[in-house]
Design a protein around this motif. Structure first.
Motif, PDB file in Angstrom:
ATOM      1  N   GLY A   1      20.223  22.230  15.769  1.00 15.23           N
ATOM      2  CA  GLY A   1      21.409  22.266  16.627  1.00 15.23           C
ATOM      3  C   GLY A   1      21.911  23.722  17.095  1.00 15.23           C
TER       4      GLY A   1
ATOM      5  N   GLN B   1      13.139  16.048  10.436  1.00 20.08           N
ATOM      6  CA  GLN B   1      14.202  16.548  10.758  1.00 20.08           C
ATOM      7  C   GLN B   1      14.970  17.903  10.290  1.00 20.08           C
ATOM      8  OE1 GLN B   1      16.320  12.815   9.857  1.00 20.08           O
ATOM      9  NE2 GLN B   1      16.307  11.592  11.573  1.00 20.08           N
TER      10      GLN B   1
ATOM     11  N   ASP C   1      18.193  19.231   9.200  1.00 21.10           N
ATOM     12  CA  ASP C   1      19.376  18.013   8.580  1.00 21.10           C
ATOM     13  C   ASP C   1      19.349  16.810   8.382  1.00 21.10           C
ATOM     14  OD1 ASP C   1      20.739  20.567   8.275  1.00 21.10           O
ATOM     15  OD2 ASP C   1      21.089  20.497  10.004  1.00 21.10           O
TER      16      ASP C   1
ATOM     17  N   THR D   1      20.107  13.420  11.281  1.00 23.33           N
ATOM     18  CA  THR D   1      20.395  14.550  13.041  1.00 23.33           C
ATOM     19  C   THR D   1      19.134  14.415  13.415  1.00 23.33           C
ATOM     20  OG1 THR D   1      22.173  15.950  11.468  1.00 23.33           O
ATOM     21  CG2 THR D   1      21.077  16.693  13.572  1.00 23.33           C
ATOM     22  N   GLU D   2      18.637  14.042  14.108  1.00 22.94           N
ATOM     23  CA  GLU D   2      17.883  14.112  15.448  1.00 22.94           C
ATOM     24  C   GLU D   2      17.329  15.594  15.305  1.00 22.94           C
ATOM     25  OE1 GLU D   2      17.283  12.886  19.660  1.00 22.94           O
ATOM     26  OE2 GLU D   2      17.269  10.859  18.776  1.00 22.94           O
TER      27      GLU D   2
END
Length: 410
Positions: A190, A281, A283, A286-287
């Motif tokens: 992210g 991934q 996480d 999460t994509e």
């Protein structure tokens, strides 16, 4: 009369504008497309190809120097995506006409579109795209109890390889492939390596010293520290990773689609035990943000034939040409339609996974100062066993910031 006819034909041919397309080395696919589009132009233009050096950095250097000298012989260029902003920022690329913008964005995978942009504008046109998949040995995944029909995380792969006493195929060499890995991890967590890429050099802010940067460093450092990338990890490039994966200790590998054709030829027994999935991934839930590569087409701002060059680009990127290029040269299309071509479906059983990966892929930092950023990452995140979430993101931030502000040299 025969002589007069010959002179007339030569005069007509001499009057046909010649467009020079600077291409990266491939298996002859771009030459074939140039010939096909020349025929379809019906005398409006003729495309000649000129071969660039093999490695992307040398391609960048040659084109940047010539464009800085306002070289009018550069009509069309095959460009590695990370270097697009460097050529766009000083105005070396001719604006993309509205109709060609439409062709370059409608029905095109998102990762390729993002890689063709600079400062919120489409400055190049996606041609072929590339991405990394997670390749796995079915027998190892099954033994480790992993359900590969569902997304898996880096932690799961590390634990599976460790429990099965196998090795992971990753690229830890001090080269561009290491930057690719770092960026994919940071983006999957992210984060962003650069948070304001359009800012002047002395105002650029990095997002490495963050939770996302530390998560990326944790994964690389753990694989290096635990020896899960093999003894050759500090010098492992894409081919070395493929060879490790094909050996007795192979388990999982992140790599580009070229490995399928290469292993089909050299290790058919391995291919029988090989599966593929989306990039891991960071996480769970999460994509992931897989790497994106490939080639975008740019038109030189100083070309004498900008309009004709973009007509040629429109021909080059047609879905039919992209599908043919994939089948003959192994380079995945940016066109979604090309993935439905029966030849593509037959030759590349993982084509749909590639297409899906390219939809969620994230480019490396889009910045005119990409070279400094990439080299700074390689300098501070190598060797993998020395990468630490406590120190590496901060060290990279300090070095790259100092370089961009003219306070340090790489």
């Amino acid at each position: 009369m025969a002589m007069a006819a010959g002179v007339s034909a030569c005069a007509a041919e001499a009057g046909t504008p010649t467009l020079t397309w600077y291409i990266n080395p491939d298996a002859g696919g771009q030459d074939a497309i140039a010939e096909k589009c020349t025929q379809e132009a019906d005398g409006a233009y003729r495309i000649e190809t000129s071969l660039l050096p093999r490695d992307a950095a040398s391609q960048r250097e040659q084109l940047a120097r010539r464009l800085a000298a306002s070289d009018s012989s550069i009509d069309i260029m095959s460009l590695d995506p990370p270097y697009v902003p460097e050529l766009a920022e000083p105005g070396f690329l001719a604006p993309v006409p509205e109709e060609v913008q439409r062709l370059g964005t409608e029905g095109v995978v998102q990762g390729a579109i993002d890689s063709a942009m600079w400062d919120d504008e489409l400055v190049t046109v996606p041609f072929w795209a590339n991405t990394q998949l997670l390749w796995y040995r079915k027998s190892v995944a099954e033994s480790a109890g992993l359900d590969m029909s569902q997304p898996v995380t880096w932690d799961q792969l590390i634990e599976a390889a460790s429990s099965e006493e196998k090795l992971l195929g990753v690229q830890g060499t001090k080269a561009e492939s290491l930057t690719v890995w770092i960026n994919a991890l940071v983006a999957s967590a992210g984060g962003e390596i650069i948070t304001n890429p359009e800012a002047p050099a002395d105002e650029v802010e990095l997002g490495l010293d963050s939770d996302a940067g530390r998560a990326a460093a944790e994964i690389i450092g753990r694989i290096g520290d635990e020896g899960l990338g093999g003894a050759g990890l500090p010098t492992a490039d894409e081919n070395a990773s493929m060879n490790l994966f094909a050996g007795e200790d192979g388990s999982f590998m992140v790599n580009w689609p070229f490995v399928y054709a290469a292993l089909s030829e050299s290790s058919p027994d391995v291919v029988e035990d090989m599966g593929w999935a989306l990039y891991p991934q960071v996480d769970e839930g999460t994509e992931s943000a897989p790497p994106v590569g490939g080639i975008n087409l740019g038109v030189g701002a100083f070309s004498d034939h900008v309009d004709l060059s973009y007509e040629a680009v429109a021909c080059i990127i047609s879905p039919e040409n992209q599908a043919e290029y994939f089948v003959t040269n192994g380079n995945p299309p940016s066109s979604i339609e090309a993935y439905d071509d029966p030849r593509v479906v037959e030759e590349f059983p993982m084509a749909e996974t590639i297409r899906q990966s390219l939809e969620q892929a994230v480019p490396r930092p889009q910045t005119p100062r990409y070279n400094e950023v990439s080299l700074g990452l390689q300098e501070t995140w190598h060797p993998p066993r020395a990468v630490s979430p406590e120190t590496s993101p901060e060290q990279a931030t300090e070095l790259i910031t100092a370089v961009l502000r003219g306070e340090s040299l790489l």
